[in-house]
Design an enzyme around this catalytic site. Structure first.
Site, PDB file in Angstrom:
ATOM      1  N   ARG A 180       9.012  70.418 -11.826  1.00 34.52           N
ATOM      2  CA  ARG A 180      10.399  70.766 -11.497  1.00 34.52           C
ATOM      3  C   ARG A 180      10.504  71.378 -10.105  1.00 34.52           C
ATOM      4  O   ARG A 180      11.476  71.158  -9.401  1.00 34.52           O
ATOM      5  CB  ARG A 180      10.940  71.707 -12.564  1.00 34.52           C
ATOM      6  N   LYS A 218      12.688  45.641 -14.926  1.00 30.75           N
ATOM      7  CA  LYS A 218      12.288  44.529 -14.045  1.00 30.75           C
ATOM      8  C   LYS A 218      10.768  44.532 -13.920  1.00 30.75           C
ATOM      9  O   LYS A 218      10.157  45.587 -13.675  1.00 30.75           O
ATOM     10  CB  LYS A 218      12.906  44.662 -12.656  1.00 30.75           C
ATOM     11  N   THR A 261      34.707  -0.389  -6.031  1.00 31.83           N
ATOM     12  CA  THR A 261      33.497  -0.354  -6.853  1.00 31.83           C
ATOM     13  C   THR A 261      32.613  -1.573  -6.637  1.00 31.83           C
ATOM     14  O   THR A 261      31.384  -1.473  -6.656  1.00 31.83           O
ATOM     15  CB  THR A 261      33.877  -0.241  -8.335  1.00 31.83           C
ATOM     16  N   ALA A 296      10.848  67.399 -19.155  1.00 30.91           N
ATOM     17  CA  ALA A 296      12.140  66.929 -18.671  1.00 30.91           C
ATOM     18  C   ALA A 296      12.415  67.435 -17.269  1.00 30.91           C
ATOM     19  O   ALA A 296      12.078  68.564 -16.911  1.00 30.91           O
ATOM     20  CB  ALA A 296      13.239  67.378 -19.618  1.00 30.91           C
ATOM     21  N   LYS A 309      32.000  15.581  -5.234  1.00 36.48           N
ATOM     22  CA  LYS A 309      32.451  15.692  -6.623  1.00 36.48           C
ATOM     23  C   LYS A 309      31.304  15.668  -7.613  1.00 36.48           C
ATOM     24  O   LYS A 309      31.282  16.436  -8.578  1.00 36.48           O
ATOM     25  CB  LYS A 309      33.441  14.573  -6.934  1.00 36.48           C
ATOM     26  N   ARG A 337      40.976  15.063  -5.220  1.00 38.18           N
ATOM     27  CA  ARG A 337      41.757  15.938  -6.107  1.00 38.18           C
ATOM     28  C   ARG A 337      40.980  17.163  -6.576  1.00 38.18           C
ATOM     29  O   ARG A 337      41.559  18.064  -7.176  1.00 38.18           O
ATOM     30  CB  ARG A 337      42.259  15.136  -7.307  1.00 38.18           C
ATOM     31  N   ALA A 375      29.663   7.864  -4.440  1.00 43.76           N
ATOM     32  CA  ALA A 375      30.020   7.916  -3.028  1.00 43.76           C
ATOM     33  C   ALA A 375      31.342   8.635  -2.753  1.00 43.76           C
ATOM     34  O   ALA A 375      31.611   9.023  -1.622  1.00 43.76           O
ATOM     35  CB  ALA A 375      30.082   6.505  -2.451  1.00 43.76           C
ATOM     36  N   ASN A 432       7.557  57.008 -25.705  1.00 50.07           N
ATOM     37  CA  ASN A 432       8.976  57.378 -25.684  1.00 50.07           C
ATOM     38  C   ASN A 432       9.374  57.736 -24.259  1.00 50.07           C
ATOM     39  O   ASN A 432       8.776  58.628 -23.637  1.00 50.07           O
ATOM     40  CB  ASN A 432       9.257  58.569 -26.599  1.00 50.07           C
TER      41      ASN A 432
END
Length: 453
Positions: free
Chosen positions: A437, A348, A79, A420, A22, A15, A10, A374
């Protein structure tokens, strides 16, 4: 034995200087209260009541799925007052175990010992500490029987010298608690209703009080500040590191590993410095994890190697795969045996087939790659049109040249080659060479270069 567990949660934790309750602050990546609930459930078929106050709705929402019950302590009156709020939930023929939501490292073994001694009267958990400041002292008579617990603000000089202190954790028959708690007094330095006053009530009624000493002080350490949170975190990580080494794992520096979930390792696993493991992580035989890596909810099969500064999340890695350095495997990545993901590669929802390689500077998303493919440096799969995601499929043995953009949805057939610098927007058939290209064209009877002897 019928066991009712009351967890006190509770307090605000002033602090901590936080808007978060907490008990929701994490230790080892898990809210402290969740750790206590998990330990409580290890005791068998138990009924758990959590006493909440500050941030009650946040706590209810966070633990709605756990099956625990909640009662609210609207005023923080100590308590004893907190446990009294749970009386309507207690079964009269049961034993009540009182735990604390900010004591996250307590183990079920110590609690079992405590419950064994609480069938006829209270049993409390104590601990010997070198510096007892701030704790209630356990006062015994000359024969060692427990007489009382004296809070520090109410203690005289002789009592303050006692080093056996109260952890706050105790067990007692429910019928005794139901009778004693409403009769508690707040006539003390704090003006609160102390749960510990039931010890004196027990002694006055000649009911024996059992005291069980905890063997490890860190197990009963509470968290009341950021500094204590850090201390408990380090204690947990030391324990986790020791357990790994006891099972045969090599940690190049046991002080520089963080496990924020569950890590299971087969034999001959080696983990370098500054690695973080979150969620459920499984490392197969002979796996090697390089420095500064983050692994979250993933499985690595035998012989996989992860080089420095790599991130793997929600992924499955096959045998003898190689990953990194500086690789990022996002959720849905699956590497078949022998696949390789090199430096500065991001994946992903990608399946990379056996022996296939994505070695450098690439993004592969929503992609199915076959075996022995590759992927050249700088290749990207353009899987997103700003609204929808699309899939790329690359067949076995295909070769994708450097700086290629594969605009999904698109397929590249088995054994095909993409030159490429190409931008591929149409299907490439099996065995073809595709060049894009300026504008894409394909050559059906093209012969792939072979190695010169």
């Amino acid at each position: 034995m019928t066991i009712d567990i009351v967890i006190l949660a509770a307090g605000k934790g002033t602090r901590m200087h936080s808007d978060l309750p907490k008990v929701l602050h994490p230790i080892g990546g898990m809210p402290m209260l969740e750790r206590v609930i998990e330990t409580a459930k290890q005791l068998g078929d138990v009924k758990i009541t959590v006493v909440i106050g500050f941030g009650a709705e946040q706590i209810r929402e966070r633990f709605a799925h756990t099956g625990v019950q909640f009662v609210e302590q609207t005023e923080q009156l100590g308590t004893g007052h907190a446990v009294a709020q749970a009386i309507p939930n207690l079964r009269p023929d049961g034993t009540v175990l009182v735990l604390y939501g900010d004591v996250p490292l307590i183990k079920s073994g110590a609690l079992q010992s405590l419950l064994s001694g609480a069938e006829k009267g209270p049993a409390l958990l104590s601990v010997e500490v070198a510096n007892p400041a701030g704790y209630g002292r356990i006062v015994r008579d000359d024969s060692g029987r427990v007489l009382a617990i004296v809070e520090e603000k109410d203690a005289d000089t002789e009592t303050l010298a006692i080093c056996e202190v109260n952890t706050g954790i105790l067990a007692a028959p429910a019928d005794l608690l139901s009778r004693w708690l409403p009769a508690l007094s707040c006539d003390n330095a704090q003006g609160e209703y102390y749960l510990t006053d039931i010890i004196a009530r027990s002694v006055s009624e000649e009911i024996t009080v059992i005291a069980v000493r905890a063997s490890d002080p860190t197990e009963v350490t509470g968290v009341n500040s950021r500094a204590q949170q850090a201390q408990v975190e380090r204690a947990l990580q030391r324990h986790e590191a020791q357990a790994l080494m006891n099972s045969g794992v090599t940690l190049l520096d046991p002080a520089r590993i963080d496990i924020r979930g569950r890590l299971s390792c087969d034999t001959d696993v080696c983990i370098d410095i500054n690695c973080i493991f979150e969620g459920e992580v499984e490392l197969g035989k002979g796996v090697h994890i390089g420095p500064n890596c983050l692994l979250k909810n993933c499985r690595l099969a035998a012989g996989a190697i992860v080089e420095a500064n790599s991130i793997i999340e929600d992924s499955n890695i096959g045998k003898a795969c190689s990953i990194g350095p500086f690789a990022r495997l996002r959720p849905g990545t699956e590497l078949a045996d022998g696949a390789k993901i090199g430096n500065f590669v991001e994946t992903k929802k990608a399946h990379i087939g056996c022996g296939s390689k994505v070695n450098h500077l690439s993004y592969i998303g929503d992609t199915m790659i076959g075996e022995e493919v590759n992927i050249g440096a700088g290749t990207i799969t353009c899987n997103y049109d700003g609204v929808n995601k699309f899939r790329t499929e690359i067949g076995d043995g295909a070769f994708i040249g450097s700086n290629t953009a594969l605009v999904a949805p698109v397929t590249v057939g088995a054994g095909a080659t993409v030159g490429a610098g190409s931008t591929i927007t149409s299907p490439v058939k099996e065995g073809e060479l595709a060049l894009g290209r300026s504008r894409q064209r394909t050559i059906s009877d093209w012969e792939r270069p072979s190695k010169k002897r």
